[in-house]
Design an enzyme around this catalytic site. Structure first.
Site, PDB file in Angstrom:
ATOM      1  CG  ASP A 139      -1.903   0.955   1.479  1.00 59.42           C
ATOM      2  OD1 ASP A 139      -1.753   1.948   0.733  1.00 59.42           O
ATOM      3  OD2 ASP A 139      -2.953   0.857   1.881  1.00 59.42           O
ATOM      4  CG  HIS A 140       2.326   3.024  -3.460  1.00 60.15           C
ATOM      5  ND1 HIS A 140       3.742   3.210  -3.593  1.00 60.15           N
ATOM      6  CD2 HIS A 140       2.007   1.988  -4.460  1.00 60.15           C
ATOM      7  CE1 HIS A 140       4.081   2.645  -4.879  1.00 60.15           C
ATOM      8  NE2 HIS A 140       3.326   1.631  -5.230  1.00 60.15           N
ATOM      9  NE  ARG A 141      -4.052   3.909   1.681  1.00 58.35           N
ATOM     10  CZ  ARG A 141      -5.208   3.230   1.865  1.00 58.35           C
ATOM     11  NH1 ARG A 141      -6.236   4.095   2.005  1.00 58.35           N
ATOM     12  NH2 ARG A 141      -5.331   1.933   2.062  1.00 58.35           N
TER      13      ARG A 141
END
Length: 170
Positions: A139-141
């Site tokens: 998850d790039h968050r």
């Protein structure tokens, strides 16, 4: 599984989750390692609690027990809750690469494909080598690409270090 649970200590963002508001990252001080199991009713992901504290033999035995229970539909709710990072393997099926799907609230999952042989040039001669394709979805968050590649690179190095593998059995 043992090397992954050990390496996650150096990459805590991969062993984290996002809070309910999706604004804060929650770092885990444990590794509850989810192991994807194919069953006649579909994929389930039981997890090994505190995998970072267990030996390779204990982890192997627990994977076998959880997989057998999953296939007989005998898993407990606690077996299915609380994973902090998961591994999915297509090694028994085949294929060189795949994109594993993250199991929320986890922020990453490691995909392991089937080992394959390839002839490569090494020191001016051709040699046969085994390759184990790894895929990491994240998850790039919570995780950026450089961080993810550093993890997979270190995992690849650890998996090819025979002395480290032998040490893991002790």
């Amino acid at each position: 599984a043992k090397l992954t649970s050990h390496l996650l200590a150096d990459f805590p963002l991969l062993n984290s989750s996002l809070d309910k508001s999706l604004e804060k990252i929650i770092l885990k001080d444990y590794v509850n390692l989810g192991i994807a199991v194919d069953t006649p009713e579909g994929l389930v992901v039981p997890n090994i609690k505190n995998a970072q504290l267990k030996s390779i033999v204990e982890i192997s035995a627990e994977i076998s027990e959880l997989a057998a229970a999953a296939k007989k539909r005998k898993l407990k709710i606690a077996d299915l809750k609380g994973a902090s990072f998961s591994i999915s393997s297509l090694g028994a099926i085949g294929g060189k690469f795949f994109t594993p799907i993250i199991n929320p609230p986890e922020v990453a999952i490691l995909g392991i494909s089937k080992t394959f042989e390839k002839v490569v040039l090494s020191k001016d001669k051709f040699v046969n080598r085994s390759f184990l394709p790894l895929s990491l979805s994240y998850d790039h968050r919570a995780i950026n690409g450089v961080y993810a590649v550093q993890f997979t690179s270190q995992l690849g190095e650890a998996l090819s270090d025979e002395k480290l593998i032998e040490k893991s059995f002790k």
